[in-house]
Scaffold this motif. Structure first.
Motif, PDB file in Angstrom:
ATOM      1  N   VAL A  16      47.287  83.005  52.706  1.00 18.20           N
ATOM      2  CA  VAL A  16      46.135  83.823  53.181  1.00 18.20           C
ATOM      3  C   VAL A  16      45.853  83.978  54.672  1.00 18.20           C
ATOM      4  O   VAL A  16      45.657  85.030  54.859  1.00 18.20           O
ATOM      5  CB  VAL A  16      45.055  83.322  52.222  1.00 18.20           C
ATOM      6  N   TRP A  17      45.846  82.834  55.179  1.00 12.89           N
ATOM      7  CA  TRP A  17      45.534  82.812  56.466  1.00 12.89           C
ATOM      8  C   TRP A  17      46.526  83.660  57.330  1.00 12.89           C
ATOM      9  O   TRP A  17      46.339  84.426  58.398  1.00 12.89           O
ATOM     10  CB  TRP A  17      45.467  81.396  57.215  1.00 12.89           C
ATOM     11  N   SER A  18      47.810  83.622  57.067  1.00 14.29           N
ATOM     12  CA  SER A  18      48.949  83.990  57.545  1.00 14.29           C
ATOM     13  C   SER A  18      48.826  85.644  57.522  1.00 14.29           C
ATOM     14  O   SER A  18      48.991  86.585  58.412  1.00 14.29           O
ATOM     15  CB  SER A  18      50.334  83.887  56.799  1.00 14.29           C
ATOM     16  N   TRP A  19      48.480  85.966  56.085  1.00 16.56           N
ATOM     17  CA  TRP A  19      48.234  87.691  56.034  1.00 16.56           C
ATOM     18  C   TRP A  19      46.960  88.147  56.876  1.00 16.56           C
ATOM     19  O   TRP A  19      46.835  88.965  57.558  1.00 16.56           O
ATOM     20  CB  TRP A  19      47.835  87.929  54.760  1.00 16.56           C
ATOM     21  N   ILE A  20      45.990  87.362  57.197  1.00 11.99           N
ATOM     22  CA  ILE A  20      44.517  87.700  57.794  1.00 11.99           C
ATOM     23  C   ILE A  20      45.028  87.933  59.391  1.00 11.99           C
ATOM     24  O   ILE A  20      44.799  88.809  60.041  1.00 11.99           O
ATOM     25  CB  ILE A  20      43.406  86.516  57.769  1.00 11.99           C
ATOM     26  N   VAL A  23      47.783  90.995  59.829  1.00  8.42           N
ATOM     27  CA  VAL A  23      47.440  92.171  59.898  1.00  8.42           C
ATOM     28  C   VAL A  23      46.510  92.496  60.985  1.00  8.42           C
ATOM     29  O   VAL A  23      46.665  93.550  61.708  1.00  8.42           O
ATOM     30  CB  VAL A  23      46.443  92.317  58.449  1.00  8.42           C
ATOM     31  N   SER A  24      45.862  91.523  61.516  1.00  9.22           N
ATOM     32  CA  SER A  24      44.999  92.090  62.796  1.00  9.22           C
ATOM     33  C   SER A  24      46.043  92.130  63.850  1.00  9.22           C
ATOM     34  O   SER A  24      45.868  93.081  64.827  1.00  9.22           O
ATOM     35  CB  SER A  24      44.362  90.605  63.112  1.00  9.22           C
ATOM     36  N   PHE A  25      46.995  91.211  63.986  1.00  6.54           N
ATOM     37  CA  PHE A  25      47.968  91.347  64.971  1.00  6.54           C
ATOM     38  C   PHE A  25      48.832  92.694  64.931  1.00  6.54           C
ATOM     39  O   PHE A  25      49.004  93.472  65.952  1.00  6.54           O
ATOM     40  CB  PHE A  25      49.165  90.175  64.970  1.00  6.54           C
ATOM     41  N   ALA A  26      49.107  93.148  63.929  1.00  8.58           N
ATOM     42  CA  ALA A  26      49.900  94.495  63.540  1.00  8.58           C
ATOM     43  C   ALA A  26      48.985  95.553  63.873  1.00  8.58           C
ATOM     44  O   ALA A  26      49.511  96.350  64.759  1.00  8.58           O
ATOM     45  CB  ALA A  26      50.187  94.651  62.190  1.00  8.58           C
ATOM     46  N   ARG A  27      47.814  95.655  63.809  1.00  4.05           N
ATOM     47  CA  ARG A  27      46.834  96.453  64.086  1.00  4.05           C
ATOM     48  C   ARG A  27      46.759  96.610  65.824  1.00  4.05           C
ATOM     49  O   ARG A  27      46.963  97.693  66.223  1.00  4.05           O
ATOM     50  CB  ARG A  27      45.472  96.308  63.456  1.00  4.05           C
ATOM     51  N   ASN A  28      46.523  95.413  66.261  1.00  2.00           N
ATOM     52  CA  ASN A  28      46.496  95.604  67.869  1.00  2.00           C
ATOM     53  C   ASN A  28      47.788  95.938  68.341  1.00  2.00           C
ATOM     54  O   ASN A  28      48.023  96.628  69.311  1.00  2.00           O
ATOM     55  CB  ASN A  28      46.385  94.220  68.210  1.00  2.00           C
ATOM     56  N   SER A  56      56.904  87.388  59.279  1.00  5.75           N
ATOM     57  CA  SER A  56      55.800  86.421  59.210  1.00  5.75           C
ATOM     58  C   SER A  56      54.978  86.722  57.843  1.00  5.75           C
ATOM     59  O   SER A  56      54.574  86.001  57.030  1.00  5.75           O
ATOM     60  CB  SER A  56      54.650  86.557  60.339  1.00  5.75           C
ATOM     61  N   PHE A  57      54.869  88.097  57.609  1.00  4.26           N
ATOM     62  CA  PHE A  57      54.200  88.629  56.527  1.00  4.26           C
ATOM     63  C   PHE A  57      55.049  88.076  55.007  1.00  4.26           C
ATOM     64  O   PHE A  57      54.488  87.594  54.073  1.00  4.26           O
ATOM     65  CB  PHE A  57      54.244  90.109  56.117  1.00  4.26           C
ATOM     66  N   VAL A  58      56.512  88.209  55.223  1.00  4.95           N
ATOM     67  CA  VAL A  58      57.205  87.661  53.887  1.00  4.95           C
ATOM     68  C   VAL A  58      57.045  86.212  53.964  1.00  4.95           C
ATOM     69  O   VAL A  58      56.922  85.762  52.860  1.00  4.95           O
ATOM     70  CB  VAL A  58      58.757  87.949  54.443  1.00  4.95           C
ATOM     71  N   LEU A  59      57.120  85.693  54.895  1.00  4.89           N
ATOM     72  CA  LEU A  59      57.046  84.070  54.973  1.00  4.89           C
ATOM     73  C   LEU A  59      55.712  83.442  54.349  1.00  4.89           C
ATOM     74  O   LEU A  59      55.522  82.577  53.551  1.00  4.89           O
ATOM     75  CB  LEU A  59      57.472  83.254  56.064  1.00  4.89           C
ATOM     76  N   GLY A  60      54.580  84.247  54.987  1.00  3.54           N
ATOM     77  CA  GLY A  60      53.397  83.764  54.515  1.00  3.54           C
ATOM     78  C   GLY A  60      53.209  84.192  53.153  1.00  3.54           C
ATOM     79  O   GLY A  60      52.598  83.294  52.347  1.00  3.54           O
ATOM     80  N   THR A  61      53.758  85.235  52.439  1.00  5.28           N
ATOM     81  CA  THR A  61      53.686  85.561  51.325  1.00  5.28           C
ATOM     82  C   THR A  61      54.419  84.696  50.234  1.00  5.28           C
ATOM     83  O   THR A  61      53.830  83.969  49.003  1.00  5.28           O
ATOM     84  CB  THR A  61      54.463  86.942  50.893  1.00  5.28           C
ATOM     85  N   ILE A  62      55.532  84.292  50.669  1.00  7.10           N
ATOM     86  CA  ILE A  62      56.463  83.269  49.851  1.00  7.10           C
ATOM     87  C   ILE A  62      55.486  81.751  49.963  1.00  7.10           C
ATOM     88  O   ILE A  62      55.578  81.265  48.829  1.00  7.10           O
ATOM     89  CB  ILE A  62      57.688  82.978  50.497  1.00  7.10           C
ATOM     90  N   ILE A  63      55.069  81.393  51.019  1.00  4.32           N
ATOM     91  CA  ILE A  63      54.288  80.032  51.072  1.00  4.32           C
ATOM     92  C   ILE A  63      53.210  80.230  50.092  1.00  4.32           C
ATOM     93  O   ILE A  63      52.943  79.251  49.599  1.00  4.32           O
ATOM     94  CB  ILE A  63      54.244  79.691  52.420  1.00  4.32           C
ATOM     95  N   GLY A  64      52.362  81.292  50.178  1.00  2.84           N
ATOM     96  CA  GLY A  64      51.315  81.521  49.485  1.00  2.84           C
ATOM     97  C   GLY A  64      51.370  81.371  47.708  1.00  2.84           C
ATOM     98  O   GLY A  64      50.745  80.700  46.936  1.00  2.84           O
TER      99      GLY A  64
END
Length: 79
Positions: A16-20, A23-28, A56-64
């Motif tokens: 969850v933290w990875s996605w938060i 997403v902020s980084f991608a926007r910036n 990072s999205f992919v790894l964060g999703t897999i880990i989550g």
């Protein structure tokens, strides 16, 4: 393989933290002046960081998902 409830929650929270964060980084990144050349094409800076973001999205999703499955399996064995 069994994992403890603490480990499951840690992995789930990490996902969850990875996605938060990303997403902020991608926007910036999208709004960054360094991301786009004057002609509107993406720069190398953008491409490298976009790949980093996607990975990072992919790894964060897999880990989550691993954490979620571990948490569910832990709760199912208690019943």
């Amino acid at each position: 393989m069994r994992m403890s409830g603490r480990t499951s929650l840690f992995l789930l929270a990490f996902g969850v933290w990875s996605w938060i964060i990303w997403v902020s980084f991608a926007r910036n990144l999208w709004e960054s002046d360094r991301a786009w050349a004057p002609d509107g094409s993406p720069t190398a800076y953008f491409v490298v960081h976009a790949v980093l973001t996607v990975v990072s999205f992919v790894l964060g999703t897999i880990i989550g998902v691993i954490g979620w499955r571990g948490w569910r399996a832990r709760n199912q064995t208690k019943e």
